[in-house]
Design a protein around this motif. Sequence first.
Motif, short mmCIF file in Angstrom:
data_model
loop_
_atom_site.label_atom_id
_atom_site.label_comp_id
_atom_site.label_asym_id
_atom_site.label_seq_id
_atom_site.Cartn_x
_atom_site.Cartn_y
_atom_site.Cartn_z
N LYS A 228 0.79 -1.18 -0.11
CA LYS A 228 -0.10 0.00 0.03
C LYS A 228 1.02 1.30 -0.08
N CYS B 234 -0.79 4.75 -1.38
CA CYS B 234 -1.74 4.98 -0.29
C CYS B 234 -1.08 5.73 0.92
N PHE C 63 -7.03 1.13 4.40
CA PHE C 63 -6.92 1.10 2.90
C PHE C 63 -7.28 -0.01 2.28
N GLU D 111 -6.27 4.98 -4.98
CA GLU D 111 -5.10 5.02 -3.89
C GLU D 111 -5.06 6.45 -3.48
N ASN E 33 -8.01 7.25 -1.45
CA ASN E 33 -7.98 6.31 -0.03
C ASN E 33 -6.93 7.05 0.88
N GLY E 34 -5.84 7.62 0.30
CA GLY E 34 -4.98 8.07 1.24
C GLY E 34 -5.51 9.33 1.86
N CYS F 134 -8.21 8.60 4.66
CA CYS F 134 -7.53 7.99 5.71
C CYS F 134 -6.92 9.09 6.34
#
Length: 184
Positions: free
Chosen positions: A49, A52, A93, A159, A162-163, A166
């Motif tokens: 990951k 991410c 993730f 990605e 999602n990063g 988060c």
Amino acid sequence: MVERVVKILIKNNIIHQQDSELYQYGLTLLIKKIFHIVTILLLGTICKKFICTAVFLVAYAGIRKYAGGYHAKSSKGCYACTGIVTSFSILLFYILEYVELFVIYIILGICAGAISTFSPQETSNRPLSREELTIYKKKTIKTLIIEGIICLLSLFFKEIINGIICAWVIETIMLLIGKGRQKT
């Protein structure tokens, strides 16, 4: 090691002797920060990951700088908190891979509202003046807008989304924990 570096800097007339403690402190903080970043990226790489994780680090640093939130009281506590946050992020993730995009945007909206409401958050070590509170609030909102636009433009690069989501979820949690600790 830090002391040796500072002594070399003094010997070569790069810094003054009276500033040695300040430079030792600064170099120690820099080394800790680099260690945290390398550890986080290494865990992201091991868990497949990396993108991410890298996006998370950039987005989180951007928002955390001005929004504030919970801070551990010791270096060990900070490192433990970093480990927990990193582990949670990587787990998140994987979970986000199965979440529909419209749900992600709803979560982003909720987090943006919470971050805007609870920031900036000062700490006992760093109280903020009225002027700083206003400036940090504006910078937090500006960062949220920029990162939000990046999410909208990254429709096909989950990605990146999602990063950022988060980072916002973690920052929301840190602000809520910080708010809870202020009351006690």
